[in-house]
Design a protein around this motif. Structure first.
Motif, PDB file in Angstrom:
ATOM      1  N   PRO A   1       1.020  -1.231  -0.133  1.00  0.00           N
ATOM      2  CA  PRO A   1      -0.041   0.055   0.086  1.00  0.00           C
ATOM      3  C   PRO A   1       0.877   1.197  -0.089  1.00  0.00           C
ATOM      4  O   PRO A   1       1.905   1.359   0.380  1.00  0.00           O
ATOM      5  N   ASP A   3       2.722   4.588   1.073  1.00  0.00           N
ATOM      6  CA  ASP A   3       3.426   4.980   2.504  1.00  0.00           C
ATOM      7  C   ASP A   3       3.480   6.583   2.457  1.00  0.00           C
ATOM      8  O   ASP A   3       3.798   7.146   1.318  1.00  0.00           O
ATOM      9  N   ARG A  94      12.216  -5.328  -0.623  1.00  0.00           N
ATOM     10  CA  ARG A  94      11.011  -4.319  -0.203  1.00  0.00           C
ATOM     11  C   ARG A  94      11.485  -2.989  -0.158  1.00  0.00           C
ATOM     12  O   ARG A  94      10.692  -1.966  -0.127  1.00  0.00           O
ATOM     13  N   ASN A  95      12.699  -2.999   0.267  1.00  0.00           N
ATOM     14  CA  ASN A  95      13.369  -1.485   0.466  1.00  0.00           C
ATOM     15  C   ASN A  95      14.474  -1.112  -0.561  1.00  0.00           C
ATOM     16  O   ASN A  95      15.399  -1.638  -0.349  1.00  0.00           O
ATOM     17  N   GLY A 105       6.800  -2.242   7.905  1.00  0.00           N
ATOM     18  CA  GLY A 105       5.402  -2.229   7.313  1.00  0.00           C
ATOM     19  C   GLY A 105       5.184  -3.324   6.577  1.00  0.00           C
ATOM     20  O   GLY A 105       4.254  -3.513   5.838  1.00  0.00           O
ATOM     21  N   ILE A 106       6.032  -4.659   6.833  1.00  0.00           N
ATOM     22  CA  ILE A 106       5.622  -5.729   6.231  1.00  0.00           C
ATOM     23  C   ILE A 106       4.401  -6.395   6.322  1.00  0.00           C
ATOM     24  O   ILE A 106       3.843  -7.057   5.676  1.00  0.00           O
ATOM     25  N   LYS A 108       1.655  -4.854   6.813  1.00  0.00           N
ATOM     26  CA  LYS A 108       0.692  -3.968   6.066  1.00  0.00           C
ATOM     27  C   LYS A 108       0.535  -4.474   4.778  1.00  0.00           C
ATOM     28  O   LYS A 108      -0.363  -3.886   4.038  1.00  0.00           O
ATOM     29  N   ASN A 109       1.177  -5.442   4.366  1.00  0.00           N
ATOM     30  CA  ASN A 109       0.934  -5.880   2.873  1.00  0.00           C
ATOM     31  C   ASN A 109       0.701  -7.270   3.047  1.00  0.00           C
ATOM     32  O   ASN A 109       1.513  -8.230   2.719  1.00  0.00           O
ATOM     33  N   PRO A 110      -0.594  -7.969   3.100  1.00  0.00           N
ATOM     34  CA  PRO A 110      -1.165  -9.176   3.184  1.00  0.00           C
ATOM     35  C   PRO A 110      -0.546  -9.932   1.889  1.00  0.00           C
ATOM     36  O   PRO A 110      -0.353 -11.163   2.059  1.00  0.00           O
ATOM     37  N   LEU A 111      -0.748  -9.249   0.767  1.00  0.00           N
ATOM     38  CA  LEU A 111      -0.330 -10.115  -0.483  1.00  0.00           C
ATOM     39  C   LEU A 111       1.160 -10.635  -0.343  1.00  0.00           C
ATOM     40  O   LEU A 111       1.452 -11.631  -0.681  1.00  0.00           O
ATOM     41  N   PHE A 112       2.084  -9.563   0.059  1.00  0.00           N
ATOM     42  CA  PHE A 112       3.416 -10.021   0.058  1.00  0.00           C
ATOM     43  C   PHE A 112       3.521 -11.097   0.953  1.00  0.00           C
ATOM     44  O   PHE A 112       4.301 -12.080   0.637  1.00  0.00           O
ATOM     45  N   TYR A 113       3.381 -11.019   2.118  1.00  0.00           N
ATOM     46  CA  TYR A 113       3.691 -11.958   3.084  1.00  0.00           C
ATOM     47  C   TYR A 113       2.808 -13.305   2.904  1.00  0.00           C
ATOM     48  O   TYR A 113       3.090 -14.335   3.047  1.00  0.00           O
TER      49      TYR A 113
END
Length: 206
Positions: A1, A3, A94-95, A105-106, A108-113
């Motif tokens: 999402p 930031d 991610r960074n 913020g990992i 905050k991204n359910p798709l990634f994890y």
């Protein structure tokens, strides 16, 4: 999402390259690390861990006796280590701006994890029960070799921090050099302007 930090960044020209210099450095650094680990496991793994070389287990034309035509611990370890290096490096990716905390913020991204956990679970299943279908050693790897694989994967985190540090050092070095050149050019320009400036004739009033 999105930031809030994105709002603090300057706009990027559409003519800029999609892959920045920092991205190239990250790619080159992690690729070098993974290549070194794979080559070390390939050539030194049997001596370090005491198993038979993979080419003597999986093929029947080994140069010396011992080949049995089965999947080897050796190649399974290399495969597992390589996959975990890729998985943990996904977190580094991610960074891409050189930040220290790659976990920020990992959650905050359910798709990634969600994708990451699914891939990790599938890798465990493939190594442990894949056997001949996945060309891995029957029965999977024991705890020692799993520890080696995960350690190789986790090694991508400190390697990324070293890459970031090296990039900052060279970036600051170039910045200082460019600032010095700018100062020299400014001084030369100022001197040229002063030399070309017409001199005023003094007026004597009687």
């Amino acid at each position: 999402p999105p930031d809030a930090e994105l709002l603090k960044k300057p706009p990027i020209n559409r003519s800029e390259h999609m892959i920045t210099n920092r991205m190239w450095v990250n790619i080159s650094g992690q690729a070098t690390y993974q290549l070194v680990v794979v080559l070390l496991l390939l050539f030194n793994g049997p001596a370090w861990f005491g198993f038979d070389p993979g080419h003597c287990v999986m093929t029947t034309n080994c140069l010396y006796p011992g080949s049995i035509g089965k999947n080897s611990i050796h190649y399974t370890l290399i495969f597992n280590s390589f996959v975990w290096m890729q998985l943990f490096n996904e977190i580094n990716c991610r960074n891409i701006s050189g930040g220290f905390n790659v976990f920020r913020g990992i959650f905050k991204n359910p798709l990634f994890y969600g994708v990451w956990i699914t891939t990790a679970v599938l890798q465990i299943i493939m190594v442990e029960v894949g056997s001949y279908a996945m060309a891995v050693v029957p029965g999977g790897l024991n705890w020692k070799y799993w520890g080696v694989s995960l350690a190789c994967g986790l090694g991508s985190f400190p390697i990324q921090q070293l890459i970031n540090l090296a990039f900052r050092v060279f970036e600051n070095r170039n910045f200082l050099r460019n600032r010095g050149l700018l100062k020299i050019n400014t001084e030369m320009l100022t001197r040229d302007i002063n030399e070309k400036k017409p001199r005023r004739l003094s007026t004597v009033v009687f």
